[in-house]
Design a protein around this motif. Sequence first.
Motif, PDB file in Angstrom:
ATOM      1  N   UNK A  73      -5.173   5.289   7.142  1.00 23.43           N
ATOM      2  CA  UNK A  73      -5.779   4.240   7.955  1.00 23.43           C
ATOM      3  C   UNK A  73      -5.416   4.423   9.424  1.00 23.43           C
ATOM      4  N   UNK A  74      -4.169   4.781   9.704  1.00 20.58           N
ATOM      5  CA  UNK A  74      -3.793   5.030  11.103  1.00 20.58           C
ATOM      6  C   UNK A  74      -4.566   6.221  11.676  1.00 20.58           C
ATOM      7  N   UNK A  75      -4.793   7.221  10.849  1.00 15.29           N
ATOM      8  CA  UNK A  75      -5.584   8.360  11.315  1.00 15.29           C
ATOM      9  C   UNK A  75      -7.024   7.940  11.572  1.00 15.29           C
ATOM     10  N   UNK A  76      -7.538   7.044  10.748  1.00 22.42           N
ATOM     11  CA  UNK A  76      -8.897   6.535  10.955  1.00 22.42           C
ATOM     12  C   UNK A  76      -9.000   5.789  12.288  1.00 22.42           C
ATOM     13  N   UNK A  77      -7.942   5.086  12.666  1.00 22.23           N
ATOM     14  CA  UNK A  77      -7.932   4.418  13.960  1.00 22.23           C
ATOM     15  C   UNK A  77      -8.078   5.441  15.082  1.00 22.23           C
ATOM     16  N   UNK A  78      -7.366   6.553  14.955  1.00 24.17           N
ATOM     17  CA  UNK A  78      -7.479   7.623  15.953  1.00 24.17           C
ATOM     18  C   UNK A  78      -8.908   8.160  16.011  1.00 24.17           C
ATOM     19  N   UNK A  79      -9.538   8.312  14.860  1.00 26.80           N
ATOM     20  CA  UNK A  79     -10.931   8.778  14.829  1.00 26.80           C
ATOM     21  C   UNK A  79     -11.856   7.816  15.556  1.00 26.80           C
ATOM     22  N   UNK A  80     -11.664   6.524  15.316  1.00 22.85           N
ATOM     23  CA  UNK A  80     -12.522   5.517  15.956  1.00 22.85           C
ATOM     24  C   UNK A  80     -12.283   5.480  17.464  1.00 22.85           C
ATOM     25  N   UNK A  81     -11.040   5.636  17.873  1.00 26.11           N
ATOM     26  CA  UNK A  81     -10.737   5.695  19.302  1.00 26.11           C
ATOM     27  C   UNK A  81     -11.412   6.894  19.955  1.00 26.11           C
ATOM     28  N   UNK A  82     -11.388   8.013  19.278  1.00 26.25           N
ATOM     29  CA  UNK A  82     -12.033   9.217  19.805  1.00 26.25           C
ATOM     30  C   UNK A  82     -13.521   8.981  20.020  1.00 26.25           C
ATOM     31  N   UNK A  83     -14.148   8.250  19.090  1.00 23.68           N
ATOM     32  CA  UNK A  83     -15.568   7.981  19.204  1.00 23.68           C
ATOM     33  C   UNK A  83     -15.926   7.063  20.359  1.00 23.68           C
ATOM     34  N   UNK A  84     -14.963   6.247  20.804  1.00 21.81           N
ATOM     35  CA  UNK A  84     -15.205   5.326  21.922  1.00 21.81           C
ATOM     36  C   UNK A  84     -14.391   5.728  23.154  1.00 21.81           C
ATOM     37  N   UNK A  85     -14.105   7.007  23.226  1.00 24.26           N
ATOM     38  CA  UNK A  85     -13.241   7.530  24.287  1.00 24.26           C
ATOM     39  C   UNK A  85     -13.750   7.170  25.670  1.00 24.26           C
ATOM     40  N   UNK A  86     -15.040   7.328  25.912  1.00 22.73           N
ATOM     41  CA  UNK A  86     -15.593   7.067  27.243  1.00 22.73           C
ATOM     42  C   UNK A  86     -15.401   5.612  27.651  1.00 22.73           C
ATOM     43  N   UNK A  87     -15.588   4.685  26.707  1.00 23.56           N
ATOM     44  CA  UNK A  87     -15.395   3.276  27.018  1.00 23.56           C
ATOM     45  C   UNK A  87     -13.941   2.977  27.358  1.00 23.56           C
ATOM     46  N   UNK A 119       0.845  -1.195   0.000  1.00 17.94           N
ATOM     47  CA  UNK A 119       0.000   0.000   0.000  1.00 17.94           C
ATOM     48  C   UNK A 119       0.881   1.244   0.000  1.00 17.94           C
ATOM     49  N   UNK A 120       0.357   2.347  -0.502  1.00 12.72           N
ATOM     50  CA  UNK A 120       1.143   3.570  -0.480  1.00 12.72           C
ATOM     51  C   UNK A 120       1.296   4.053   0.962  1.00 12.72           C
ATOM     52  N   UNK A 121       2.387   4.753   1.212  1.00 16.76           N
ATOM     53  CA  UNK A 121       2.607   5.287   2.558  1.00 16.76           C
ATOM     54  C   UNK A 121       1.488   6.245   2.942  1.00 16.76           C
ATOM     55  N   UNK A 122       0.986   6.987   1.980  1.00 16.87           N
ATOM     56  CA  UNK A 122      -0.107   7.920   2.249  1.00 16.87           C
ATOM     57  C   UNK A 122      -1.355   7.165   2.707  1.00 16.87           C
ATOM     58  N   UNK A 123      -1.651   6.044   2.047  1.00 19.08           N
ATOM     59  CA  UNK A 123      -2.828   5.254   2.423  1.00 19.08           C
ATOM     60  C   UNK A 123      -2.674   4.662   3.814  1.00 19.08           C
TER      61      UNK A 123
END
Length: 288
Positions: free
Chosen positions: A75-89, A67-71
């Motif tokens: 995806x790693x940034x998307x992981x951060x987004x998902x973590x933010x959404x489940x922050x309370x848990x 995969x390209x380094x940009x891609x």
Amino acid sequence: MPTDRLAVKKTYKLYIGGAFPRSESGRSYEVRSAGGAFLANAALASRKDVRDAVKAARAAVGKWSGATAYNRGQILYRIAEMLEGRRAQFIAEVRDSEGGNKSSAEAAVDAAIDRWVWYAGWSDKLAQVYGNANPVAGPFFNLTVPEPTGVVGVVAPADSSLLGLVSVVAPVIVGGNTCVVLASPARPLPAITLAEVLATSDLPGGVVNLLTGQTAELGPWLAGHMDVNAVDLTGVDDHALARDLEVAAAANLKRVRRPAADDWAAEPALDRMLGYLEPKTVWHPKGI
């Protein structure tokens, strides 16, 4: 309606190849809070589960490293987004696992989210920092580029169930490697919940595989596996066990990382990323 009811406690599974299988052994163990209260049941992985996880990690190397380094950064940034959404848990699970007050758990979770963002930003910059166009005498281009090592076995730290985990997993995968992670046996819940985040964050199956169980049981099979290219022994506190795992890793000349101590609250550095990259140099004629 009755007001008293029994809570439905979750029985967590393993995370292998993008799926959540039960342990091949059929075993599980109780996970308790820092104060001794029952929290959940976790799968007790076996050596067969280690082999399955390594197989899944090896199968994912080509797609992830290709995969390209940009891609990968996306995806790693998307992981951060998902973590933010489940922050309370995550705050609740970190506090249950490690004890302490709510503010310290919040700080650890926020730092873990920020750390994913930090590594995501480095994804497409590693080649420029670690690679080079080398000046040589003669009519040649001489180029050095970093390539991923392959499959990395990671023993997650026990003292930091989420921030420490992110700090050892993110630098492995950002450069194109895949990994098999042994979660902290006593504090596995944040790690298993992170696996649920990874499964829904565009990360290809097999890039991260997470096992719960006893490090003394699983570690030798992971360190000695001939299809594993490097091991991170950060979470091995038993010096005798760490020495045995280093010996097992020497069978196929694995890279071994065994830091003396880590301050997870400190700013991350490049060394963890660069430690799992292989600098490759090519020569190409010019002027003809």
